[in-house]
Design a protein around this motif. Structure first.
Motif, PDB file in Angstrom:
ATOM      1  N   HIS A  39       0.839  -1.201   0.000  1.00  0.00           N
ATOM      2  CA  HIS A  39       0.000   0.000   0.000  1.00  0.00           C
ATOM      3  C   HIS A  39       0.872   1.249   0.000  1.00  0.00           C
ATOM      4  O   HIS A  39       2.069   1.205   0.282  1.00  0.00           O
ATOM      5  N   GLY A  40       0.249   2.363  -0.357  1.00  0.00           N
ATOM      6  CA  GLY A  40       0.944   3.626  -0.434  1.00  0.00           C
ATOM      7  C   GLY A  40       0.781   4.443   0.828  1.00  0.00           C
ATOM      8  O   GLY A  40       0.552   3.910   1.918  1.00  0.00           O
ATOM      9  N   TYR A  41       0.879   5.761   0.654  1.00  0.00           N
ATOM     10  CA  TYR A  41       0.739   6.664   1.794  1.00  0.00           C
ATOM     11  C   TYR A  41       0.162   7.986   1.285  1.00  0.00           C
ATOM     12  O   TYR A  41       0.607   8.477   0.255  1.00  0.00           O
ATOM     13  N   PRO A  42      -0.844   8.532   1.980  1.00  0.00           N
ATOM     14  CA  PRO A  42      -1.516   7.960   3.152  1.00  0.00           C
ATOM     15  C   PRO A  42      -2.400   6.778   2.775  1.00  0.00           C
ATOM     16  O   PRO A  42      -2.748   6.593   1.612  1.00  0.00           O
ATOM     17  N   TYR A  43      -2.774   5.984   3.782  1.00  0.00           N
ATOM     18  CA  TYR A  43      -3.612   4.816   3.555  1.00  0.00           C
ATOM     19  C   TYR A  43      -4.384   4.539   4.839  1.00  0.00           C
ATOM     20  O   TYR A  43      -3.947   4.930   5.937  1.00  0.00           O
ATOM     21  N   SER A  61       9.729   2.853   0.568  1.00  0.00           N
ATOM     22  CA  SER A  61       9.987   4.264   0.267  1.00  0.00           C
ATOM     23  C   SER A  61       9.531   5.131   1.430  1.00  0.00           C
ATOM     24  O   SER A  61       8.704   4.696   2.243  1.00  0.00           O
ATOM     25  N   THR A  62      10.046   6.326   1.517  1.00  0.00           N
ATOM     26  CA  THR A  62       9.812   7.362   2.530  1.00  0.00           C
ATOM     27  C   THR A  62      10.596   7.074   3.817  1.00  0.00           C
ATOM     28  O   THR A  62      11.078   5.968   4.042  1.00  0.00           O
ATOM     29  N   THR A  63      10.692   8.115   4.628  1.00  0.00           N
ATOM     30  CA  THR A  63      11.289   8.015   5.961  1.00  0.00           C
ATOM     31  C   THR A  63      10.271   8.532   6.965  1.00  0.00           C
ATOM     32  O   THR A  63       9.288   9.180   6.586  1.00  0.00           O
ATOM     33  N   GLY A  64      10.500   8.263   8.240  1.00  0.00           N
ATOM     34  CA  GLY A  64       9.574   8.740   9.256  1.00  0.00           C
ATOM     35  C   GLY A  64       9.786   8.061  10.595  1.00  0.00           C
ATOM     36  O   GLY A  64      10.872   7.569  10.891  1.00  0.00           O
ATOM     37  N   LYS A  65       8.732   8.030  11.384  1.00  0.00           N
ATOM     38  CA  LYS A  65       8.766   7.416  12.708  1.00  0.00           C
ATOM     39  C   LYS A  65       7.887   6.171  12.720  1.00  0.00           C
ATOM     40  O   LYS A  65       6.811   6.158  12.101  1.00  0.00           O
ATOM     41  N   VAL A  95       6.256  13.210   4.968  1.00  0.00           N
ATOM     42  CA  VAL A  95       6.107  13.725   3.604  1.00  0.00           C
ATOM     43  C   VAL A  95       5.275  14.998   3.663  1.00  0.00           C
ATOM     44  O   VAL A  95       4.468  15.184   4.581  1.00  0.00           O
ATOM     45  N   PRO A  96       5.444  15.888   2.711  1.00  0.00           N
ATOM     46  CA  PRO A  96       4.644  17.122   2.702  1.00  0.00           C
ATOM     47  C   PRO A  96       3.149  16.815   2.650  1.00  0.00           C
ATOM     48  O   PRO A  96       2.726  15.816   2.055  1.00  0.00           O
ATOM     49  N   GLN A  97       2.384  17.674   3.279  1.00  0.00           N
ATOM     50  CA  GLN A  97       0.932  17.500   3.272  1.00  0.00           C
ATOM     51  C   GLN A  97       0.403  17.488   1.842  1.00  0.00           C
ATOM     52  O   GLN A  97       0.915  18.204   0.985  1.00  0.00           O
ATOM     53  N   GLU A  98      -0.582  16.660   1.600  1.00  0.00           N
ATOM     54  CA  GLU A  98      -1.198  16.471   0.285  1.00  0.00           C
ATOM     55  C   GLU A  98      -0.349  15.624  -0.660  1.00  0.00           C
ATOM     56  O   GLU A  98      -0.763  15.329  -1.774  1.00  0.00           O
ATOM     57  N   THR A  99       0.854  15.209  -0.230  1.00  0.00           N
ATOM     58  CA  THR A  99       1.687  14.334  -1.054  1.00  0.00           C
ATOM     59  C   THR A  99       1.173  12.903  -0.968  1.00  0.00           C
ATOM     60  O   THR A  99       0.832  12.417   0.113  1.00  0.00           O
ATOM     61  N   ARG A 100       1.114  12.231  -2.108  1.00  0.00           N
ATOM     62  CA  ARG A 100       0.668  10.841  -2.131  1.00  0.00           C
ATOM     63  C   ARG A 100       1.793   9.963  -2.660  1.00  0.00           C
ATOM     64  O   ARG A 100       2.449  10.286  -3.653  1.00  0.00           O
ATOM     65  N   VAL A 101       2.029   8.846  -1.981  1.00  0.00           N
ATOM     66  CA  VAL A 101       3.066   7.890  -2.359  1.00  0.00           C
ATOM     67  C   VAL A 101       2.374   6.623  -2.852  1.00  0.00           C
ATOM     68  O   VAL A 101       1.527   6.067  -2.143  1.00  0.00           O
ATOM     69  N   ASP A 102       2.699   6.166  -4.062  1.00  0.00           N
ATOM     70  CA  ASP A 102       2.025   5.002  -4.642  1.00  0.00           C
ATOM     71  C   ASP A 102       2.305   3.720  -3.854  1.00  0.00           C
ATOM     72  O   ASP A 102       1.399   2.927  -3.608  1.00  0.00           O
TER      73      ASP A 102
END
Length: 318
Positions: A39-43, A61-65, A95-102
């Motif tokens: 799944h992507g992000y957000p989800y 993909s992506t970084t975070g907590k 990730v920036p707000q409104e950004t979608r990750v596939d």
């Protein structure tokens, strides 16, 4: 300095656990031993949640907590974690707000009964038991293990039949070969699934599951959750990923498929037994979800069952 950092981490962890985790319903296909998906992000599942199934979670993909029990850590691609039954967890990408990750991650989920049966059938798998036990607190593997796991899990997404099983065993071998495993939640941490189940949404989901064949009104479920209908509608969609009606229809059609496979009841009887109040709506919802009418779905299942009973001579003759 280290003492201060440790105290800060514990304070953050306690803050993260103030909110009760939500129950995620994991639907392992009837003809499969485990579920593999991405799944992507957000989800919708990106929230503080738990489920009875074991989970192997790989960030692509992506970084975070990430949060596992009372542990808080940082993640990046290659982050590979295994969580045990009912252990709350969540990964939040920066990730920036409104950004979608596939695609953000690859996920594999299986239940304890499957693990028990597999170990009983193949004694070689007993080596997995300490890993299953350690996963009660969550286990973090090395980036090297994450790199080795990715092509296996990615192939799993489209694999069928025995190939799925060989890939599953290969993935377990990668985890076992990773000697630098780190337990995530503290030794004192204990997940309390009974307490989690008392939250509003989990109480509602349990009620739906027990009363699927009865008439279910959104107004009554909203009252059960102690919310207005509009607030409940938004709340339900955010947690279940579907509207109330879509969620109930999906459960009813899944139950109908089980009854169709049993082959004992007529389609009309099944329609009413799973909670639909008219045959046309049942047929319409079945077609929407299964892309064929229930009569054809049953016929295909009967064809599948009949092929398994063919004699060797018949197979050879064809």
């Amino acid at each position: 300095m280290h003492t201060t950092r440790g105290a800060t981490a514990r304070t953050e962890a306690r803050s993260a656990n103030i909110a009760q985790p939500d129950l995620e319903l994991v639907a392992v296909p009837r003809d499969e031993s485990f579920k593999v998906w991405s799944h992507g992000y957000p989800y919708r599942t990106v929230r503080w949640h738990f489920h009875p199934e074991y989970e192997i979670h790989l960030i692509t993909s992506t970084t975070g907590k990430f949060f596992v029990g009372d542990h808080i850590g940082s993640f990046e691609p290659g982050n590979l974690v295994m969580t045990g039954s009912n252990l709350p967890h969540n990964w939040v990408s920066s990730v920036p707000q409104e950004t979608r990750v596939d695609e953000r991650c690859l996920v594999l989920q299986f239940d304890a009964e499957f693990a028990t049966r597999a170990i009983a059938a193949f004694p070689e798998l007993k080596r997995v038991e300490p890993l299953l036990d350690a996963s009660r607190w969550g286990v973090l593997f090395t980036p090297k293990a994450g790199m080795a796991a990715e092509p296996i899990m990615r192939e799993m997404l489209g694999a069928q039949g025995i190939r799925r099983i060989t890939l599953f065993v290969a993935l377990l071998d990668v985890l076992l070969q990773s000697t630098e495993q780190v337990k995530l939640a503290s030794a004192a941490y204990r997940s309390d699934s009974a307490s989690y189940a008392e939250t509003h949404i989990n109480h509602v989901l349990a009620y739906i599951g027990k009363n699927l064949s009865q008439e279910l009104r959104e107004t009554e479920l909203a009252e059960l959750a102690g919310q207005s209908v509009s607030a409940f509608s938004r709340y339900f969609r955010r947690h279940a990923g579907l509207t109330f009606v879509q969620y109930v229809n999906r459960l009813r059609i899944n139950l109908a498929c089980q009854l169709l496979m049993a082959g004992e009841l007529s389609i009309t009887d099944i329609c009413y037994q799973v909670g639909f109040n008219n045959l046309s709506n049942f047929n319409r919802q079945f077609l929407l979800l299964k892309e064929m009418p229930p009569s054809r779905w049953r016929a295909y299942q009967q064809l599948n069952a009949a092929s398994a009973k063919e004699s060797p001579e018949a197979v050879h003759a064809s």
